[in-house]
Design an enzyme around this catalytic site. Sequence first.
Site, mmCIF file in Angstrom:
data_model
loop_
_atom_site.group_PDB
_atom_site.id
_atom_site.type_symbol
_atom_site.label_atom_id
_atom_site.label_comp_id
_atom_site.label_asym_id
_atom_site.label_seq_id
_atom_site.Cartn_x
_atom_site.Cartn_y
_atom_site.Cartn_z
ATOM 1 N N CYS A 162 52.540 88.269 -3.075
ATOM 2 C CA CYS A 162 53.579 87.243 -3.235
ATOM 3 C C CYS A 162 54.885 87.711 -2.611
ATOM 4 O O CYS A 162 55.398 88.790 -2.940
ATOM 5 C CB CYS A 162 53.808 86.944 -4.715
ATOM 6 S SG CYS A 162 55.234 85.864 -4.971
ATOM 7 N N VAL A 163 55.437 86.901 -1.754
ATOM 8 C CA VAL A 163 56.646 87.294 -1.021
ATOM 9 C C VAL A 163 57.840 87.472 -1.951
ATOM 10 O O VAL A 163 58.599 88.444 -1.818
ATOM 11 C CB VAL A 163 56.966 86.281 0.108
ATOM 12 C CG1 VAL A 163 57.163 84.875 -0.424
ATOM 13 C CG2 VAL A 163 58.174 86.718 0.920
#
Lengths: 119, 119, 98, 98, 146, 146
Positions: free
Chosen positions: B78-79
């Site tokens: 997840c960024v």
Amino acid sequence: MKYGILINEGPFTHQASDTAYQFTKAAIEKGHRVLRVFFYHDGVNNANALSEPQSDDRNLVKLWGDLAKEHKIDLVVCVAAGLRRGIKDQVLAEGFRISGLGQLTEIGMAADRLLTFGD
Amino acid sequence: MKYGILINEGPFTHQASDTAYQFTKAAIEKGHRVLRVFFYHDGVNNANALSEPQSDDRNLVKLWGDLAKEHKIDLVVCVAAGLRRGIKDQVLAEGFRISGLGQLTEIGMAADRLLTFGD
Amino acid sequence: MLHLVNKSPFERQAFESCLGVARKGSAILLIEDGVYAALKNTPFEAKVTEAIKDVKICVLGPDLEARGVDQVIEGVEVVDYGGFVDLTTEHNPVQSWL
Amino acid sequence: MLHLVNKSPFERQAFESCLGVARKGSAILLIEDGVYAALKNTPFEAKVTEAIKDVKICVLGPDLEARGVDQVIEGVEVVDYGGFVDLTTEHNPVQSWL
Amino acid sequence: MSDDIETEFETEGVEKKFMFLNRKAPYGTIYALEMLETVLISAAFDQDVSLVFMDDGVYQLKKGCDTKSVNMKNFSSTYKALGDYDIQKLYVERESLEARGLTVDDLTEVVYEDEDDDWAEKPAIRVVSRDEIAVLMEEQDVVISA
Amino acid sequence: MSDDIETEFETEGVEKKFMFLNRKAPYGTIYALEMLETVLISAAFDQDVSLVFMDDGVYQLKKGCDTKSVNMKNFSSTYKALGDYDIQKLYVERESLEARGLTVDDLTEVVYEDEDDDWAEKPAIRVVSRDEIAVLMEEQDVVISA
């Protein structure tokens, strides 16, 4: 009074690093000295220079680095815990140094109080 | 059957990543397909290429990368969670890619089962 | 549905909360530190024995072995990772009590 | 000595274990999610009220505020970070119930 | 880091009472393993070291752990080595053992050699009551928990 | 990464029941905040979304949170925005509320506009029993917990 601080958890996920930071600031304001903060277990993640929190959130990596510079606090990242988790020189934030676990026992010996913040 | 896996914790500190890995291997052995593993919260630390566990310990970052390569599993970090914790392209291990949270909802839609491993 | 519990019942509320919600026909799989709830001679044995009447309770064998424990309550089924996978194909949704 | 408890008494055993060990003259400071143990109208209120007879119980105000709670049990002292520091100068050792 | 930050502190002649408090089960989290690493290092500093195992921490000493199937590092045998590092005091809380249906026979054997008694081998594990643990904690200079 | 790993999956026309399960208190850990981020994103996928707050998760909705002194990001107000994202079902377990001495009046108000009722504002928070939660869980296709 001379303090040593042990932080067992990384930034953001647990409040441990936040509480330790606020405690450290308050201790200094009251005229005490914080000799060393030792980062162990996931606490080593507090030294990750790549950490980039949202602009409206606190940046714990930078907060620790700045506080240490201003008040000459020795920020020590455990080498063994850091290796396991990938916190090495390549990503070490300013103000932190990597050293051995003996530095934890040593600060327990040198300080009047050792406090642990974790999960 | 098609699986999606969500991992909420980093390697070593919690067993979550280990259990997820063993589950994934077993599912594949039984002829199922694991479409995607999504790394969220401290789970993003599973993608840290600098992780260097002791020689007699398992290397979860590498284990995931190898398994993904062999069985074509999409490993997504997840960024947003990664930025906060300093897991970015500079330290991203082979076999992982960084993308948005929507990829979690998407895999929940596409897979027959979504399992969460965390603390 | 399948409930996953990975927390020791001695330290956390997760297992008790799970028991409070698990309904007839569902299954509970105890993994990681959750396996301690599957053992005899603890304050949880009676609750587990009662719950087994309605709910299938399983425990992950590899996690028992890792912790050196094997005195599993009668009626609790020991499964390996393959058995874990089978439980997830037989039940949906799969919910983790974190 | 000073005991630090940072876990919710609803989810974890830490606070109860601490109460079981804290002796006359020692102090307990509730911080982070531990502050929920300091609130009125919970199953823990009676235990806290009883414990206060022997042990000083404090709670960290900033953590109460962050959680939007303020109905603190009578006799529990609210302190700020400076008060936290003072507690550590007055007591030794300082032990965290993690 | 700045060169003017002090990184060495005076510890000459200091001997303190260090307690390592273990309340967590092994393997589900890494705390037990990493705490053990801390304890082993501390042995080099000639401090008065004791370990406490209470609540789920008593499971750390359970014998017969086999981590092959979970593919994790088995560190349970390391407790046995504590005696070789001259760590002589492992306090296990009786109430925690009993609640888990365990007795001292279920635990790994840890022995040390007592130099005051002609190097006789003695058990390092001492099962004590909660009240005794409470007294011990108050006597410490430093308590490290994980 | 290899180019031959599939990174897009067929989701055309899929509408599933997604439940986000919140059992943890806010601020002591980040799970509540990051779960909320997940929920907001999920709103864009037109799924049948519900949130459950039970055990310490009910504290996430407590109103009046002020994080100035702890210097943490205050995300409590974001729950209020859930209605704007057309998230209409926030189930709060009655037993958990009562054990904590709380009532629905202690919680942040969350409303949504009901398109089937001339866009009337309706409360999104529904206090339900443990048994009702149990039934809801079984109806889900996906349960995400943190």
